[in-house]
Design an enzyme around this catalytic site. Structure first.
Site, PDB file in Angstrom:
ATOM      1  CG  HIS A  70       8.400  -0.814   3.513  1.00  0.00           C
ATOM      2  ND1 HIS A  70       7.565  -1.839   3.881  1.00  0.00           N
ATOM      3  CD2 HIS A  70       7.703   0.325   3.764  1.00  0.00           C
ATOM      4  CE1 HIS A  70       6.414  -1.341   4.320  1.00  0.00           C
ATOM      5  NE2 HIS A  70       6.477  -0.021   4.276  1.00  0.00           N
ATOM      6  CG  HIS A  80      -0.195   0.192   2.538  1.00  0.00           C
ATOM      7  ND1 HIS A  80      -0.575  -0.443   3.692  1.00  0.00           N
ATOM      8  CD2 HIS A  80       0.869   0.949   2.904  1.00  0.00           C
ATOM      9  CE1 HIS A  80       0.219  -0.090   4.675  1.00  0.00           C
ATOM     10  NE2 HIS A  80       1.114   0.755   4.232  1.00  0.00           N
ATOM     11  CG  HIS A 119       0.645   4.954   7.340  1.00  0.00           C
ATOM     12  ND1 HIS A 119      -0.371   4.232   6.773  1.00  0.00           N
ATOM     13  CD2 HIS A 119       1.769   4.241   7.088  1.00  0.00           C
ATOM     14  CE1 HIS A 119       0.112   3.138   6.194  1.00  0.00           C
ATOM     15  NE2 HIS A 119       1.407   3.119   6.376  1.00  0.00           N
ATOM     16  CD  GLU A 125       3.213  -0.802   6.431  1.00  0.00           C
ATOM     17  OE1 GLU A 125       3.130   0.406   6.651  1.00  0.00           O
ATOM     18  OE2 GLU A 125       3.332  -1.260   5.266  1.00  0.00           O
TER      19      GLU A 125
HETATM   20  C1  DHB Z   1       6.195   3.884   1.580  1.00  0.00           C
HETATM   21  C2  DHB Z   1       5.705   2.652   1.995  1.00  0.00           C
HETATM   22  C3  DHB Z   1       4.705   2.581   2.987  1.00  0.00           C
HETATM   23  O1  DHB Z   1       4.179   1.399   3.463  1.00  0.00           O
HETATM   24  C4  DHB Z   1       4.192   3.739   3.531  1.00  0.00           C
HETATM   25  O2  DHB Z   1       3.205   3.619   4.440  1.00  0.00           O
HETATM   26  C5  DHB Z   1       4.699   4.966   3.145  1.00  0.00           C
HETATM   27  C6  DHB Z   1       5.702   5.050   2.172  1.00  0.00           C
HETATM   28  C7  DHB Z   1       7.254   4.007   0.517  1.00  0.00           C
HETATM   29  O3  DHB Z   1       7.804   3.000   0.053  1.00  0.00           O
HETATM   30  O4  DHB Z   1       7.538   5.128   0.086  1.00  0.00           O
HETATM   31 FE    FE Z   2       2.754   1.780   5.208  1.00  0.00          FE
END
Ligand code: DHB
Ligand code: FE
Length: 280
Positions: free
Chosen positions: A193, A12, A59, A240
């Site tokens: 990530h 997402h 978020h 997440e």
């Molecule tokens: C990104 C990924 C995320 O899950 C998020 O909530 C905000 C940014 C990203 O990869 O930029």
């Molecule tokens: Fe996120």
């Protein structure tokens, strides 16, 4: 009775919302990502859900660090979108299903999950971007929605096992709803990530592929990790992935894998997609 037709897990990322808003689906950077989604849409067109139960993390839009519920369930007639800071154009509100929401809340509470109930709830990119990917068209609203927010932001976070067990309770809740509804569960977030700190930009393809394999037939293996294992293996925002376990816990054993897709990087994130059909 209500029937769970299956579940979808998807990343997402806000940049996806911007790409959709700017019509960049066929751009060379974006095509390999968006190319994963037509098969998921085809499956949705076949199984025709009435309701999408959205398992995601907020978020900092609806909840901030000062007040952070571990699990929160929406019980509103509609859910409005707002921009939590990524500059995404705001999309039209999403219809809710308050009667189903309250049934789920009462059922999971009876099952000892003491959730926060939200009769108003703003939804951010973690809710809107996956819905836009799965039902394209900015303001198209093909399904009613029930948001379930899982805290992945402010530690301590719920353990993967706890999330998997919430999924079991959620499955019992939906399947005991007396109306003939077709329900799909959509979990959003992941895959690996990390947006900040020394390991910013961290991606772990090997672990992501392991998760895509295990979420199908051996979800209890993923549920056995600790949150700290997940931070180490998937990054601070890779946690997440616990939303995927809520979704998977609500499905049958075994499930049928319909489709999966994996592409890195999308913005800072490894993007994963999995479509699972319930056997029944
Ligand atoms: C990104 C990924 C995320 O899950 C998020 O909530 C905000 C940014 C990203 O990869 O930029
Ligand atoms: Fe996120």
């Amino acid at each position: 009775m209500a029937q769970i037709v299956g579940g979808i897990c998807t990343s997402h990322i806000p940049a996806i919302g911007n790409a959709i808003a700017r019509g960049l689906e066929d751009d060379p950077y974006w095509r390999p990502f968006f190319g994963g989604y037509p098969r998921a849409r085809e499956w949705l067109a076949d199984v025709k859900p009435d309701v999408a139960v959205m398992i995601y993390n907020d978020h900092g839009l609806n909840f901030f660090l000062d007040k952070m519920p571990t699990f929160a369930i929406g019980a509103a007639a509609e859910y409005r979108n707002a921009d939590e800071g990524w500059g995404l154009p705001t999309v039209a509100p999403f219809p809710g299903d308050p009667k189903l929401s309250w049934h789920i809340i009462e059922s999971v509470m009876a099952d000892e999950f003491d959730v926060t109930t939200c009769q108003e709830m703003l939804v951010d990119h973690a809710f809107t971007v996956p819905l836009q990917l799965l039902w394209p068209g900015r303001d198209r609203r093909d399904v009613r929605t029930v948001p379930i927010a899982v805290n992945t932001i402010q530690h301590p976070l719920p353990s993967p096992t706890r999330c998997f067990k919430l999924g079991h309770a959620l499955g019992r809740a939906i399947e005991s709803y007396p109306e003939n509804l077709r329900v799909v569960l959509i979990a959003t977030g992941g895959m690996s990530h990390q947006l900040d700190g020394e390991r910013a930009g961290f991606i772990n393809k090997e672990f992501d592929l392991h998760c895509l394999e295990k979420i199908v037939d051996e979800p209890q293996e993923l549920a056995s990790y600790t949150i700290h294992d997940l931070v180490q293996l998937a990054g601070t925002q890779g946690v997440e992935l616990i939303s995927w376990l809520v979704m998977r816990g609500a499905l049958d054993e075994p499930v049928k894998k319909v489709h999966s897709h994996y592409h890195i990087p999308v913005s800072n994130t490894a993007a994963g997609l999995m479509v699972l059909a319930n056997a029944a």
